[in-house]
Design an enzyme around this catalytic site. Structure first.
Site, mmCIF file in Angstrom:
data_model
loop_
_atom_site.group_PDB
_atom_site.id
_atom_site.type_symbol
_atom_site.label_atom_id
_atom_site.label_comp_id
_atom_site.label_asym_id
_atom_site.label_seq_id
_atom_site.Cartn_x
_atom_site.Cartn_y
_atom_site.Cartn_z
ATOM 1 C CB CYS A 1 -0.917 0.024 1.194
ATOM 2 S SG CYS A 1 -1.981 -1.438 1.535
ATOM 3 N NE ARG B 1 4.123 1.438 -1.636
ATOM 4 C CZ ARG B 1 5.246 1.219 -1.065
ATOM 5 N NH1 ARG B 1 6.556 1.661 -1.500
ATOM 6 N NH2 ARG B 1 5.418 0.204 0.063
ATOM 7 C CD1 TRP C 1 -2.668 -4.847 -4.119
ATOM 8 C CD2 TRP C 1 -2.546 -6.205 -2.318
ATOM 9 N NE1 TRP C 1 -2.313 -6.135 -4.723
ATOM 10 C CE2 TRP C 1 -2.170 -6.862 -3.632
ATOM 11 C CE3 TRP C 1 -2.128 -7.131 -1.267
ATOM 12 C CZ2 TRP C 1 -2.276 -8.563 -3.567
ATOM 13 C CZ3 TRP C 1 -2.079 -8.229 -1.213
ATOM 14 C CH2 TRP C 1 -2.032 -8.925 -2.267
ATOM 15 C CG ASN D 1 1.557 0.997 3.741
ATOM 16 O OD1 ASN D 1 0.307 1.362 3.666
ATOM 17 N ND2 ASN D 1 2.517 1.446 3.107
ATOM 18 N N GLY D 2 0.703 -2.833 6.047
ATOM 19 C CA GLY D 2 0.927 -4.148 6.808
ATOM 20 C C GLY D 2 -0.027 -4.833 7.243
ATOM 21 C CD GLU E 1 11.821 -12.460 -14.998
ATOM 22 O OE1 GLU E 1 11.653 -11.332 -15.272
ATOM 23 O OE2 GLU E 1 11.590 -13.207 -14.034
ATOM 24 C CE LYS F 1 9.386 -9.295 -15.703
ATOM 25 N NZ LYS F 1 8.938 -10.226 -14.501
ATOM 26 C CD GLU G 1 5.446 -10.274 -12.933
ATOM 27 O OE1 GLU G 1 5.611 -10.151 -11.822
ATOM 28 O OE2 GLU G 1 6.172 -10.070 -13.861
ATOM 29 C CG HIS H 1 10.886 -36.405 -17.603
ATOM 30 N ND1 HIS H 1 11.241 -37.837 -17.400
ATOM 31 C CD2 HIS H 1 11.876 -36.064 -18.559
ATOM 32 C CE1 HIS H 1 12.237 -38.000 -17.695
ATOM 33 N NE2 HIS H 1 12.873 -37.014 -18.526
ATOM 34 C CE LYS I 1 9.136 -2.268 -9.400
ATOM 35 N NZ LYS I 1 9.501 -3.240 -10.400
#
Length: 621
Positions: free
Chosen positions: A2, A27, A74, A100-101, A494, A498, A501, A517, A616
């Site tokens: 947040c 963020r 958030w 925040n938290g 990666e 991407k 996301e 496999h 973020k």
């Protein structure tokens, strides 16, 4: 995750708060709100969704208040609805709080406060804070003392900003395991969860440390610990260029940051390889003490997300160049199932923001469980971060500072490349000191790294059009497979991350040799396969694995060297990169995958810089 902004001074607070919240949009959030004190009353406005919804609400309100707090939320506890948005107030609407938290013991506090007559209006953990402060104010405590007593009741990780209608000239802020910085202006003071929010107003900042409370008034700033003892602290000047948080002609921050990667590599080369030609034990300059290198037997790396992928490449480099056994752990898993204690072990935490909760917790645990052990078991802690002034910088004694600058896009691009450069420097430094590679080999690798910036630029010039064209064809695709081997297997991971996301397309990365496999059962004409095939020890193996995918009717996309005739015959589409040694190739091969993900997401009309439900910096578990 947040965002917090606070202001007290001589200007109207609302626009300063909104401006700060705009700088923190990267963020990630799902609601926003501000609270101010004017003429002895609290004024609170909140809105669900993007910040423009809050701005629209405030446009019709004239509010000259000179003190206020703002927040982008958030959701953790409670749905992303307006009634759960911050700021939250006590029953009488005299105290307003943003946080925040996570408050871990909020349920028991909530029940206690309900028994005392407090009325709750949200589902959040945060709402217990203003009610608890109000309860302590009833006992004739000062505002600061009421906040101090409150935070000593809270369990968890949090950053808090509080205003009180009965104390119109005081803004109280608290830090405990979540970032918060104070800004010093001319007759005005700021607070924020990240420096971009206040960098337009001041360069003099003071990051709070864990367990600290600050009282901001028009006359100055006072710092206390949770016991109430006054502390002496000095602000420092912020090294920040406001142009770094502008798009500078690019459609999105992510695209701008992809194009900034040549500069990131150049900055890293200049910083880390400044000892070249000097009569030193190593040509790499990381500023680490000698005891880091003495009798080093093992390295443990903890990281999350994209940083975990960078760490996998770091493991490959350290083991192959320096010959040191290296393990990479998800920090969230390592916290609860750590490796057995081993002697002469270096523990490395990798986090772009320096605030990733799981990574910090894993490092803290490792520090504590090695405390008091005989010397060979004691912790050697190292951090790799883009924000050396962060919580990581306070936790560990030594930092390798990555040189990416501020990254606004939620999906990491240039910070990933910066982390790779840090790992190349660390691996080569260890190899030089241990003499596990020849001087000639070392020089050849460093000279190869020096060619990378220009090679990235060439790749960007050639790939922009190619990836944009492919995006038209894959905008409706539902599944992707990425494959690679050796040092490029993490790049497959990666590339898949991407795409997931920012485009919301299901994508998975696999070691190419593992396709038979199980994953090969997924393949058909609807599932394209992206293969990273760079000449070297595993090139023929990857080509063979790609042909197996083609035999199942998958469309093949190859990240291969330019003018590779064999690859041109096998792949349906090519994303060519400059010819490069296999050992150095990850810095190049990731670039077309970043561009492909970007253009597919943009083609789908999605919010590239702020993908849904992501943030973020993950500052809570």
């Amino acid at each position: 995750m947040c965002g917090i902004v606070g202001y007290i001074g001589t200007q109207a607070a609302t626009q300063i708060l909104l401006s700060g919240l705009e700088k923190l949009e990267y963020r990630g959030y799902d609601s926003a709100g501000i609270a101010t004190v004017l003429e002895g009353e609290l004024h609170c406005v909140r809105a669900k969704g993007k910040l423009y919804n809050l701005r629209d609400k405030l446009e019709t309100i004239v509010n000259p208040a000179k003190i206020g707090i703002g927040h982008t939320r958030w959701a953790t506890h409670g749905k992303p609805e307006e009634y759960n948005a911050h700021p939250h107030m006590d029953t009488k609407k005299r105290v307003a709080v943003v946080q925040n938290g996570i408050i871990e013991n909020y349920r028991e506090l909530r029940e206690e406060l309900k028994q005392l007559g407090h009325e709750f209006r949200s589902e959040t953990d945060t709402e217990v804070i203003p009610h608890l402060i109000a309860q302590y104010l009833q006992a004739d405590n000062s505002f600061l003392e009421a906040v101090r007593q409150t935070v000593n009741r809270l369990k968890g990780a949090f950053a808090i900003a509080v205003i009180n209608a009965d104390y119109p000239d005081e803004l109280v802020v608290v830090r405990q395991q979540a970032p918060l910085v104070i800004g010093f202006g001319q007759g005005e003071f700021f607070c924020a969860s990240d420096t971009p929010a206040i960098a337009s107003y001041t360069r003099a900042v003071l990051p709070l440390e864990n367990g600290e409370i600050a009282r901001l008034t028009p006359l100055g700033v006072e710092i206390y610990n949770f016991a109430g003892d006054r502390l002496k602290k000095q602000p420092r000047l912020l090294n920040f260029n406001p142009a770094m948080v502008e798009k500078q002609g690019f459609k999105h921050f992510m695209l701008k940051e992809i194009h900034e990667q040549p500069g990131v590599v150049r900055a890293s080369l200049e910083a880390y390889f400044s000892n070249l030609g000097e009569p030193t034990e190593s040509p790499i300059n990381l500023g680490l003490p000698e005891e880091f290198y003495t009798d080093l037997e093992q390295i443990q790396i903890v990281a999350c997300g994209t940083s975990w992928h960078a760490a996998l490449i770091g493991k490959y480099l350290i083991e192959q160049l320096a010959g040191i056994s290296t393990q990479v752990h998800y920090a969230s898993e390592y916290r609860y199932a750590p490796s057995p204690l081993t002697p002469n072990t270096l523990i490395v935490g990798v986090t772009q923001s320096g605030e990733t909760a799981d990574t910090l917790a894993a490092l803290t645990m490792e520090k504590e469980r090695r405390q008091g052990k005989e010397p060979k078991y004691q912790a050697r802690l190292l951090g790799i971060t883009n924000r050396p002034e962060s919580s990581l910088g306070y936790l560990v004694p030594h930092i390798i500072s990555t040189l990416a600058g501020i990254e606004i896009g939620v999906a990491a691009t240039k910070t990933f490349t910066a982390q790779l450069m840090a790992f190349y420097a660390l691996a080569l430094d260890l190899a030089a000191r241990r003499q596990t590679v020849s001087k000639e080999t070392l020089e050849n690798i460093i000279n190869g790294l020096r060619q990378i910036p220009k090679q990235i630029e060439t790749t960007l010039e050639s790939q922009e059009r190619l990836t944009e064209q492919l995006a038209h064809e894959f905008a409706e695709t539902q599944d992707f497979i990425f494959i690679g081997r050796g040092i490029n297997f993490p790049i497959a991971l990666e590339g898949a991350l991407k795409l997931k996301e920012i485009s919301y397309i299901h994508a998975e990365g696999y070691p190419a040799g593992e396709m038979k496999h199980g994953p090969i059962a997924l393949l058909d004409a609807k599932v394209p396969v992206v293969a990273i095939a760079i000449p070297g020890s595993v090139y023929e193996k990857v080509i063979s694995n790609a042909q197996e995918a083609k035999a199942r009717d998958s469309r093949l996309i190859g990240v291969t060297p330019v003018n590779d005739g064999e690859a041109a015959e096998i792949f349906n589409d090519l994303l060519p990169v400059s010819h490069v040694e296999e050992l150095l190739s990850p810095i190049l091969t990731v670039v077309p995958l970043q561009l492909l993900a970007y253009h597919i997401a943009a083609r789908r009309g999605l919010d590239v810089d702020q993908p849904r439900t992501l943030a973020k910096s993950v500052t809570v578990e």
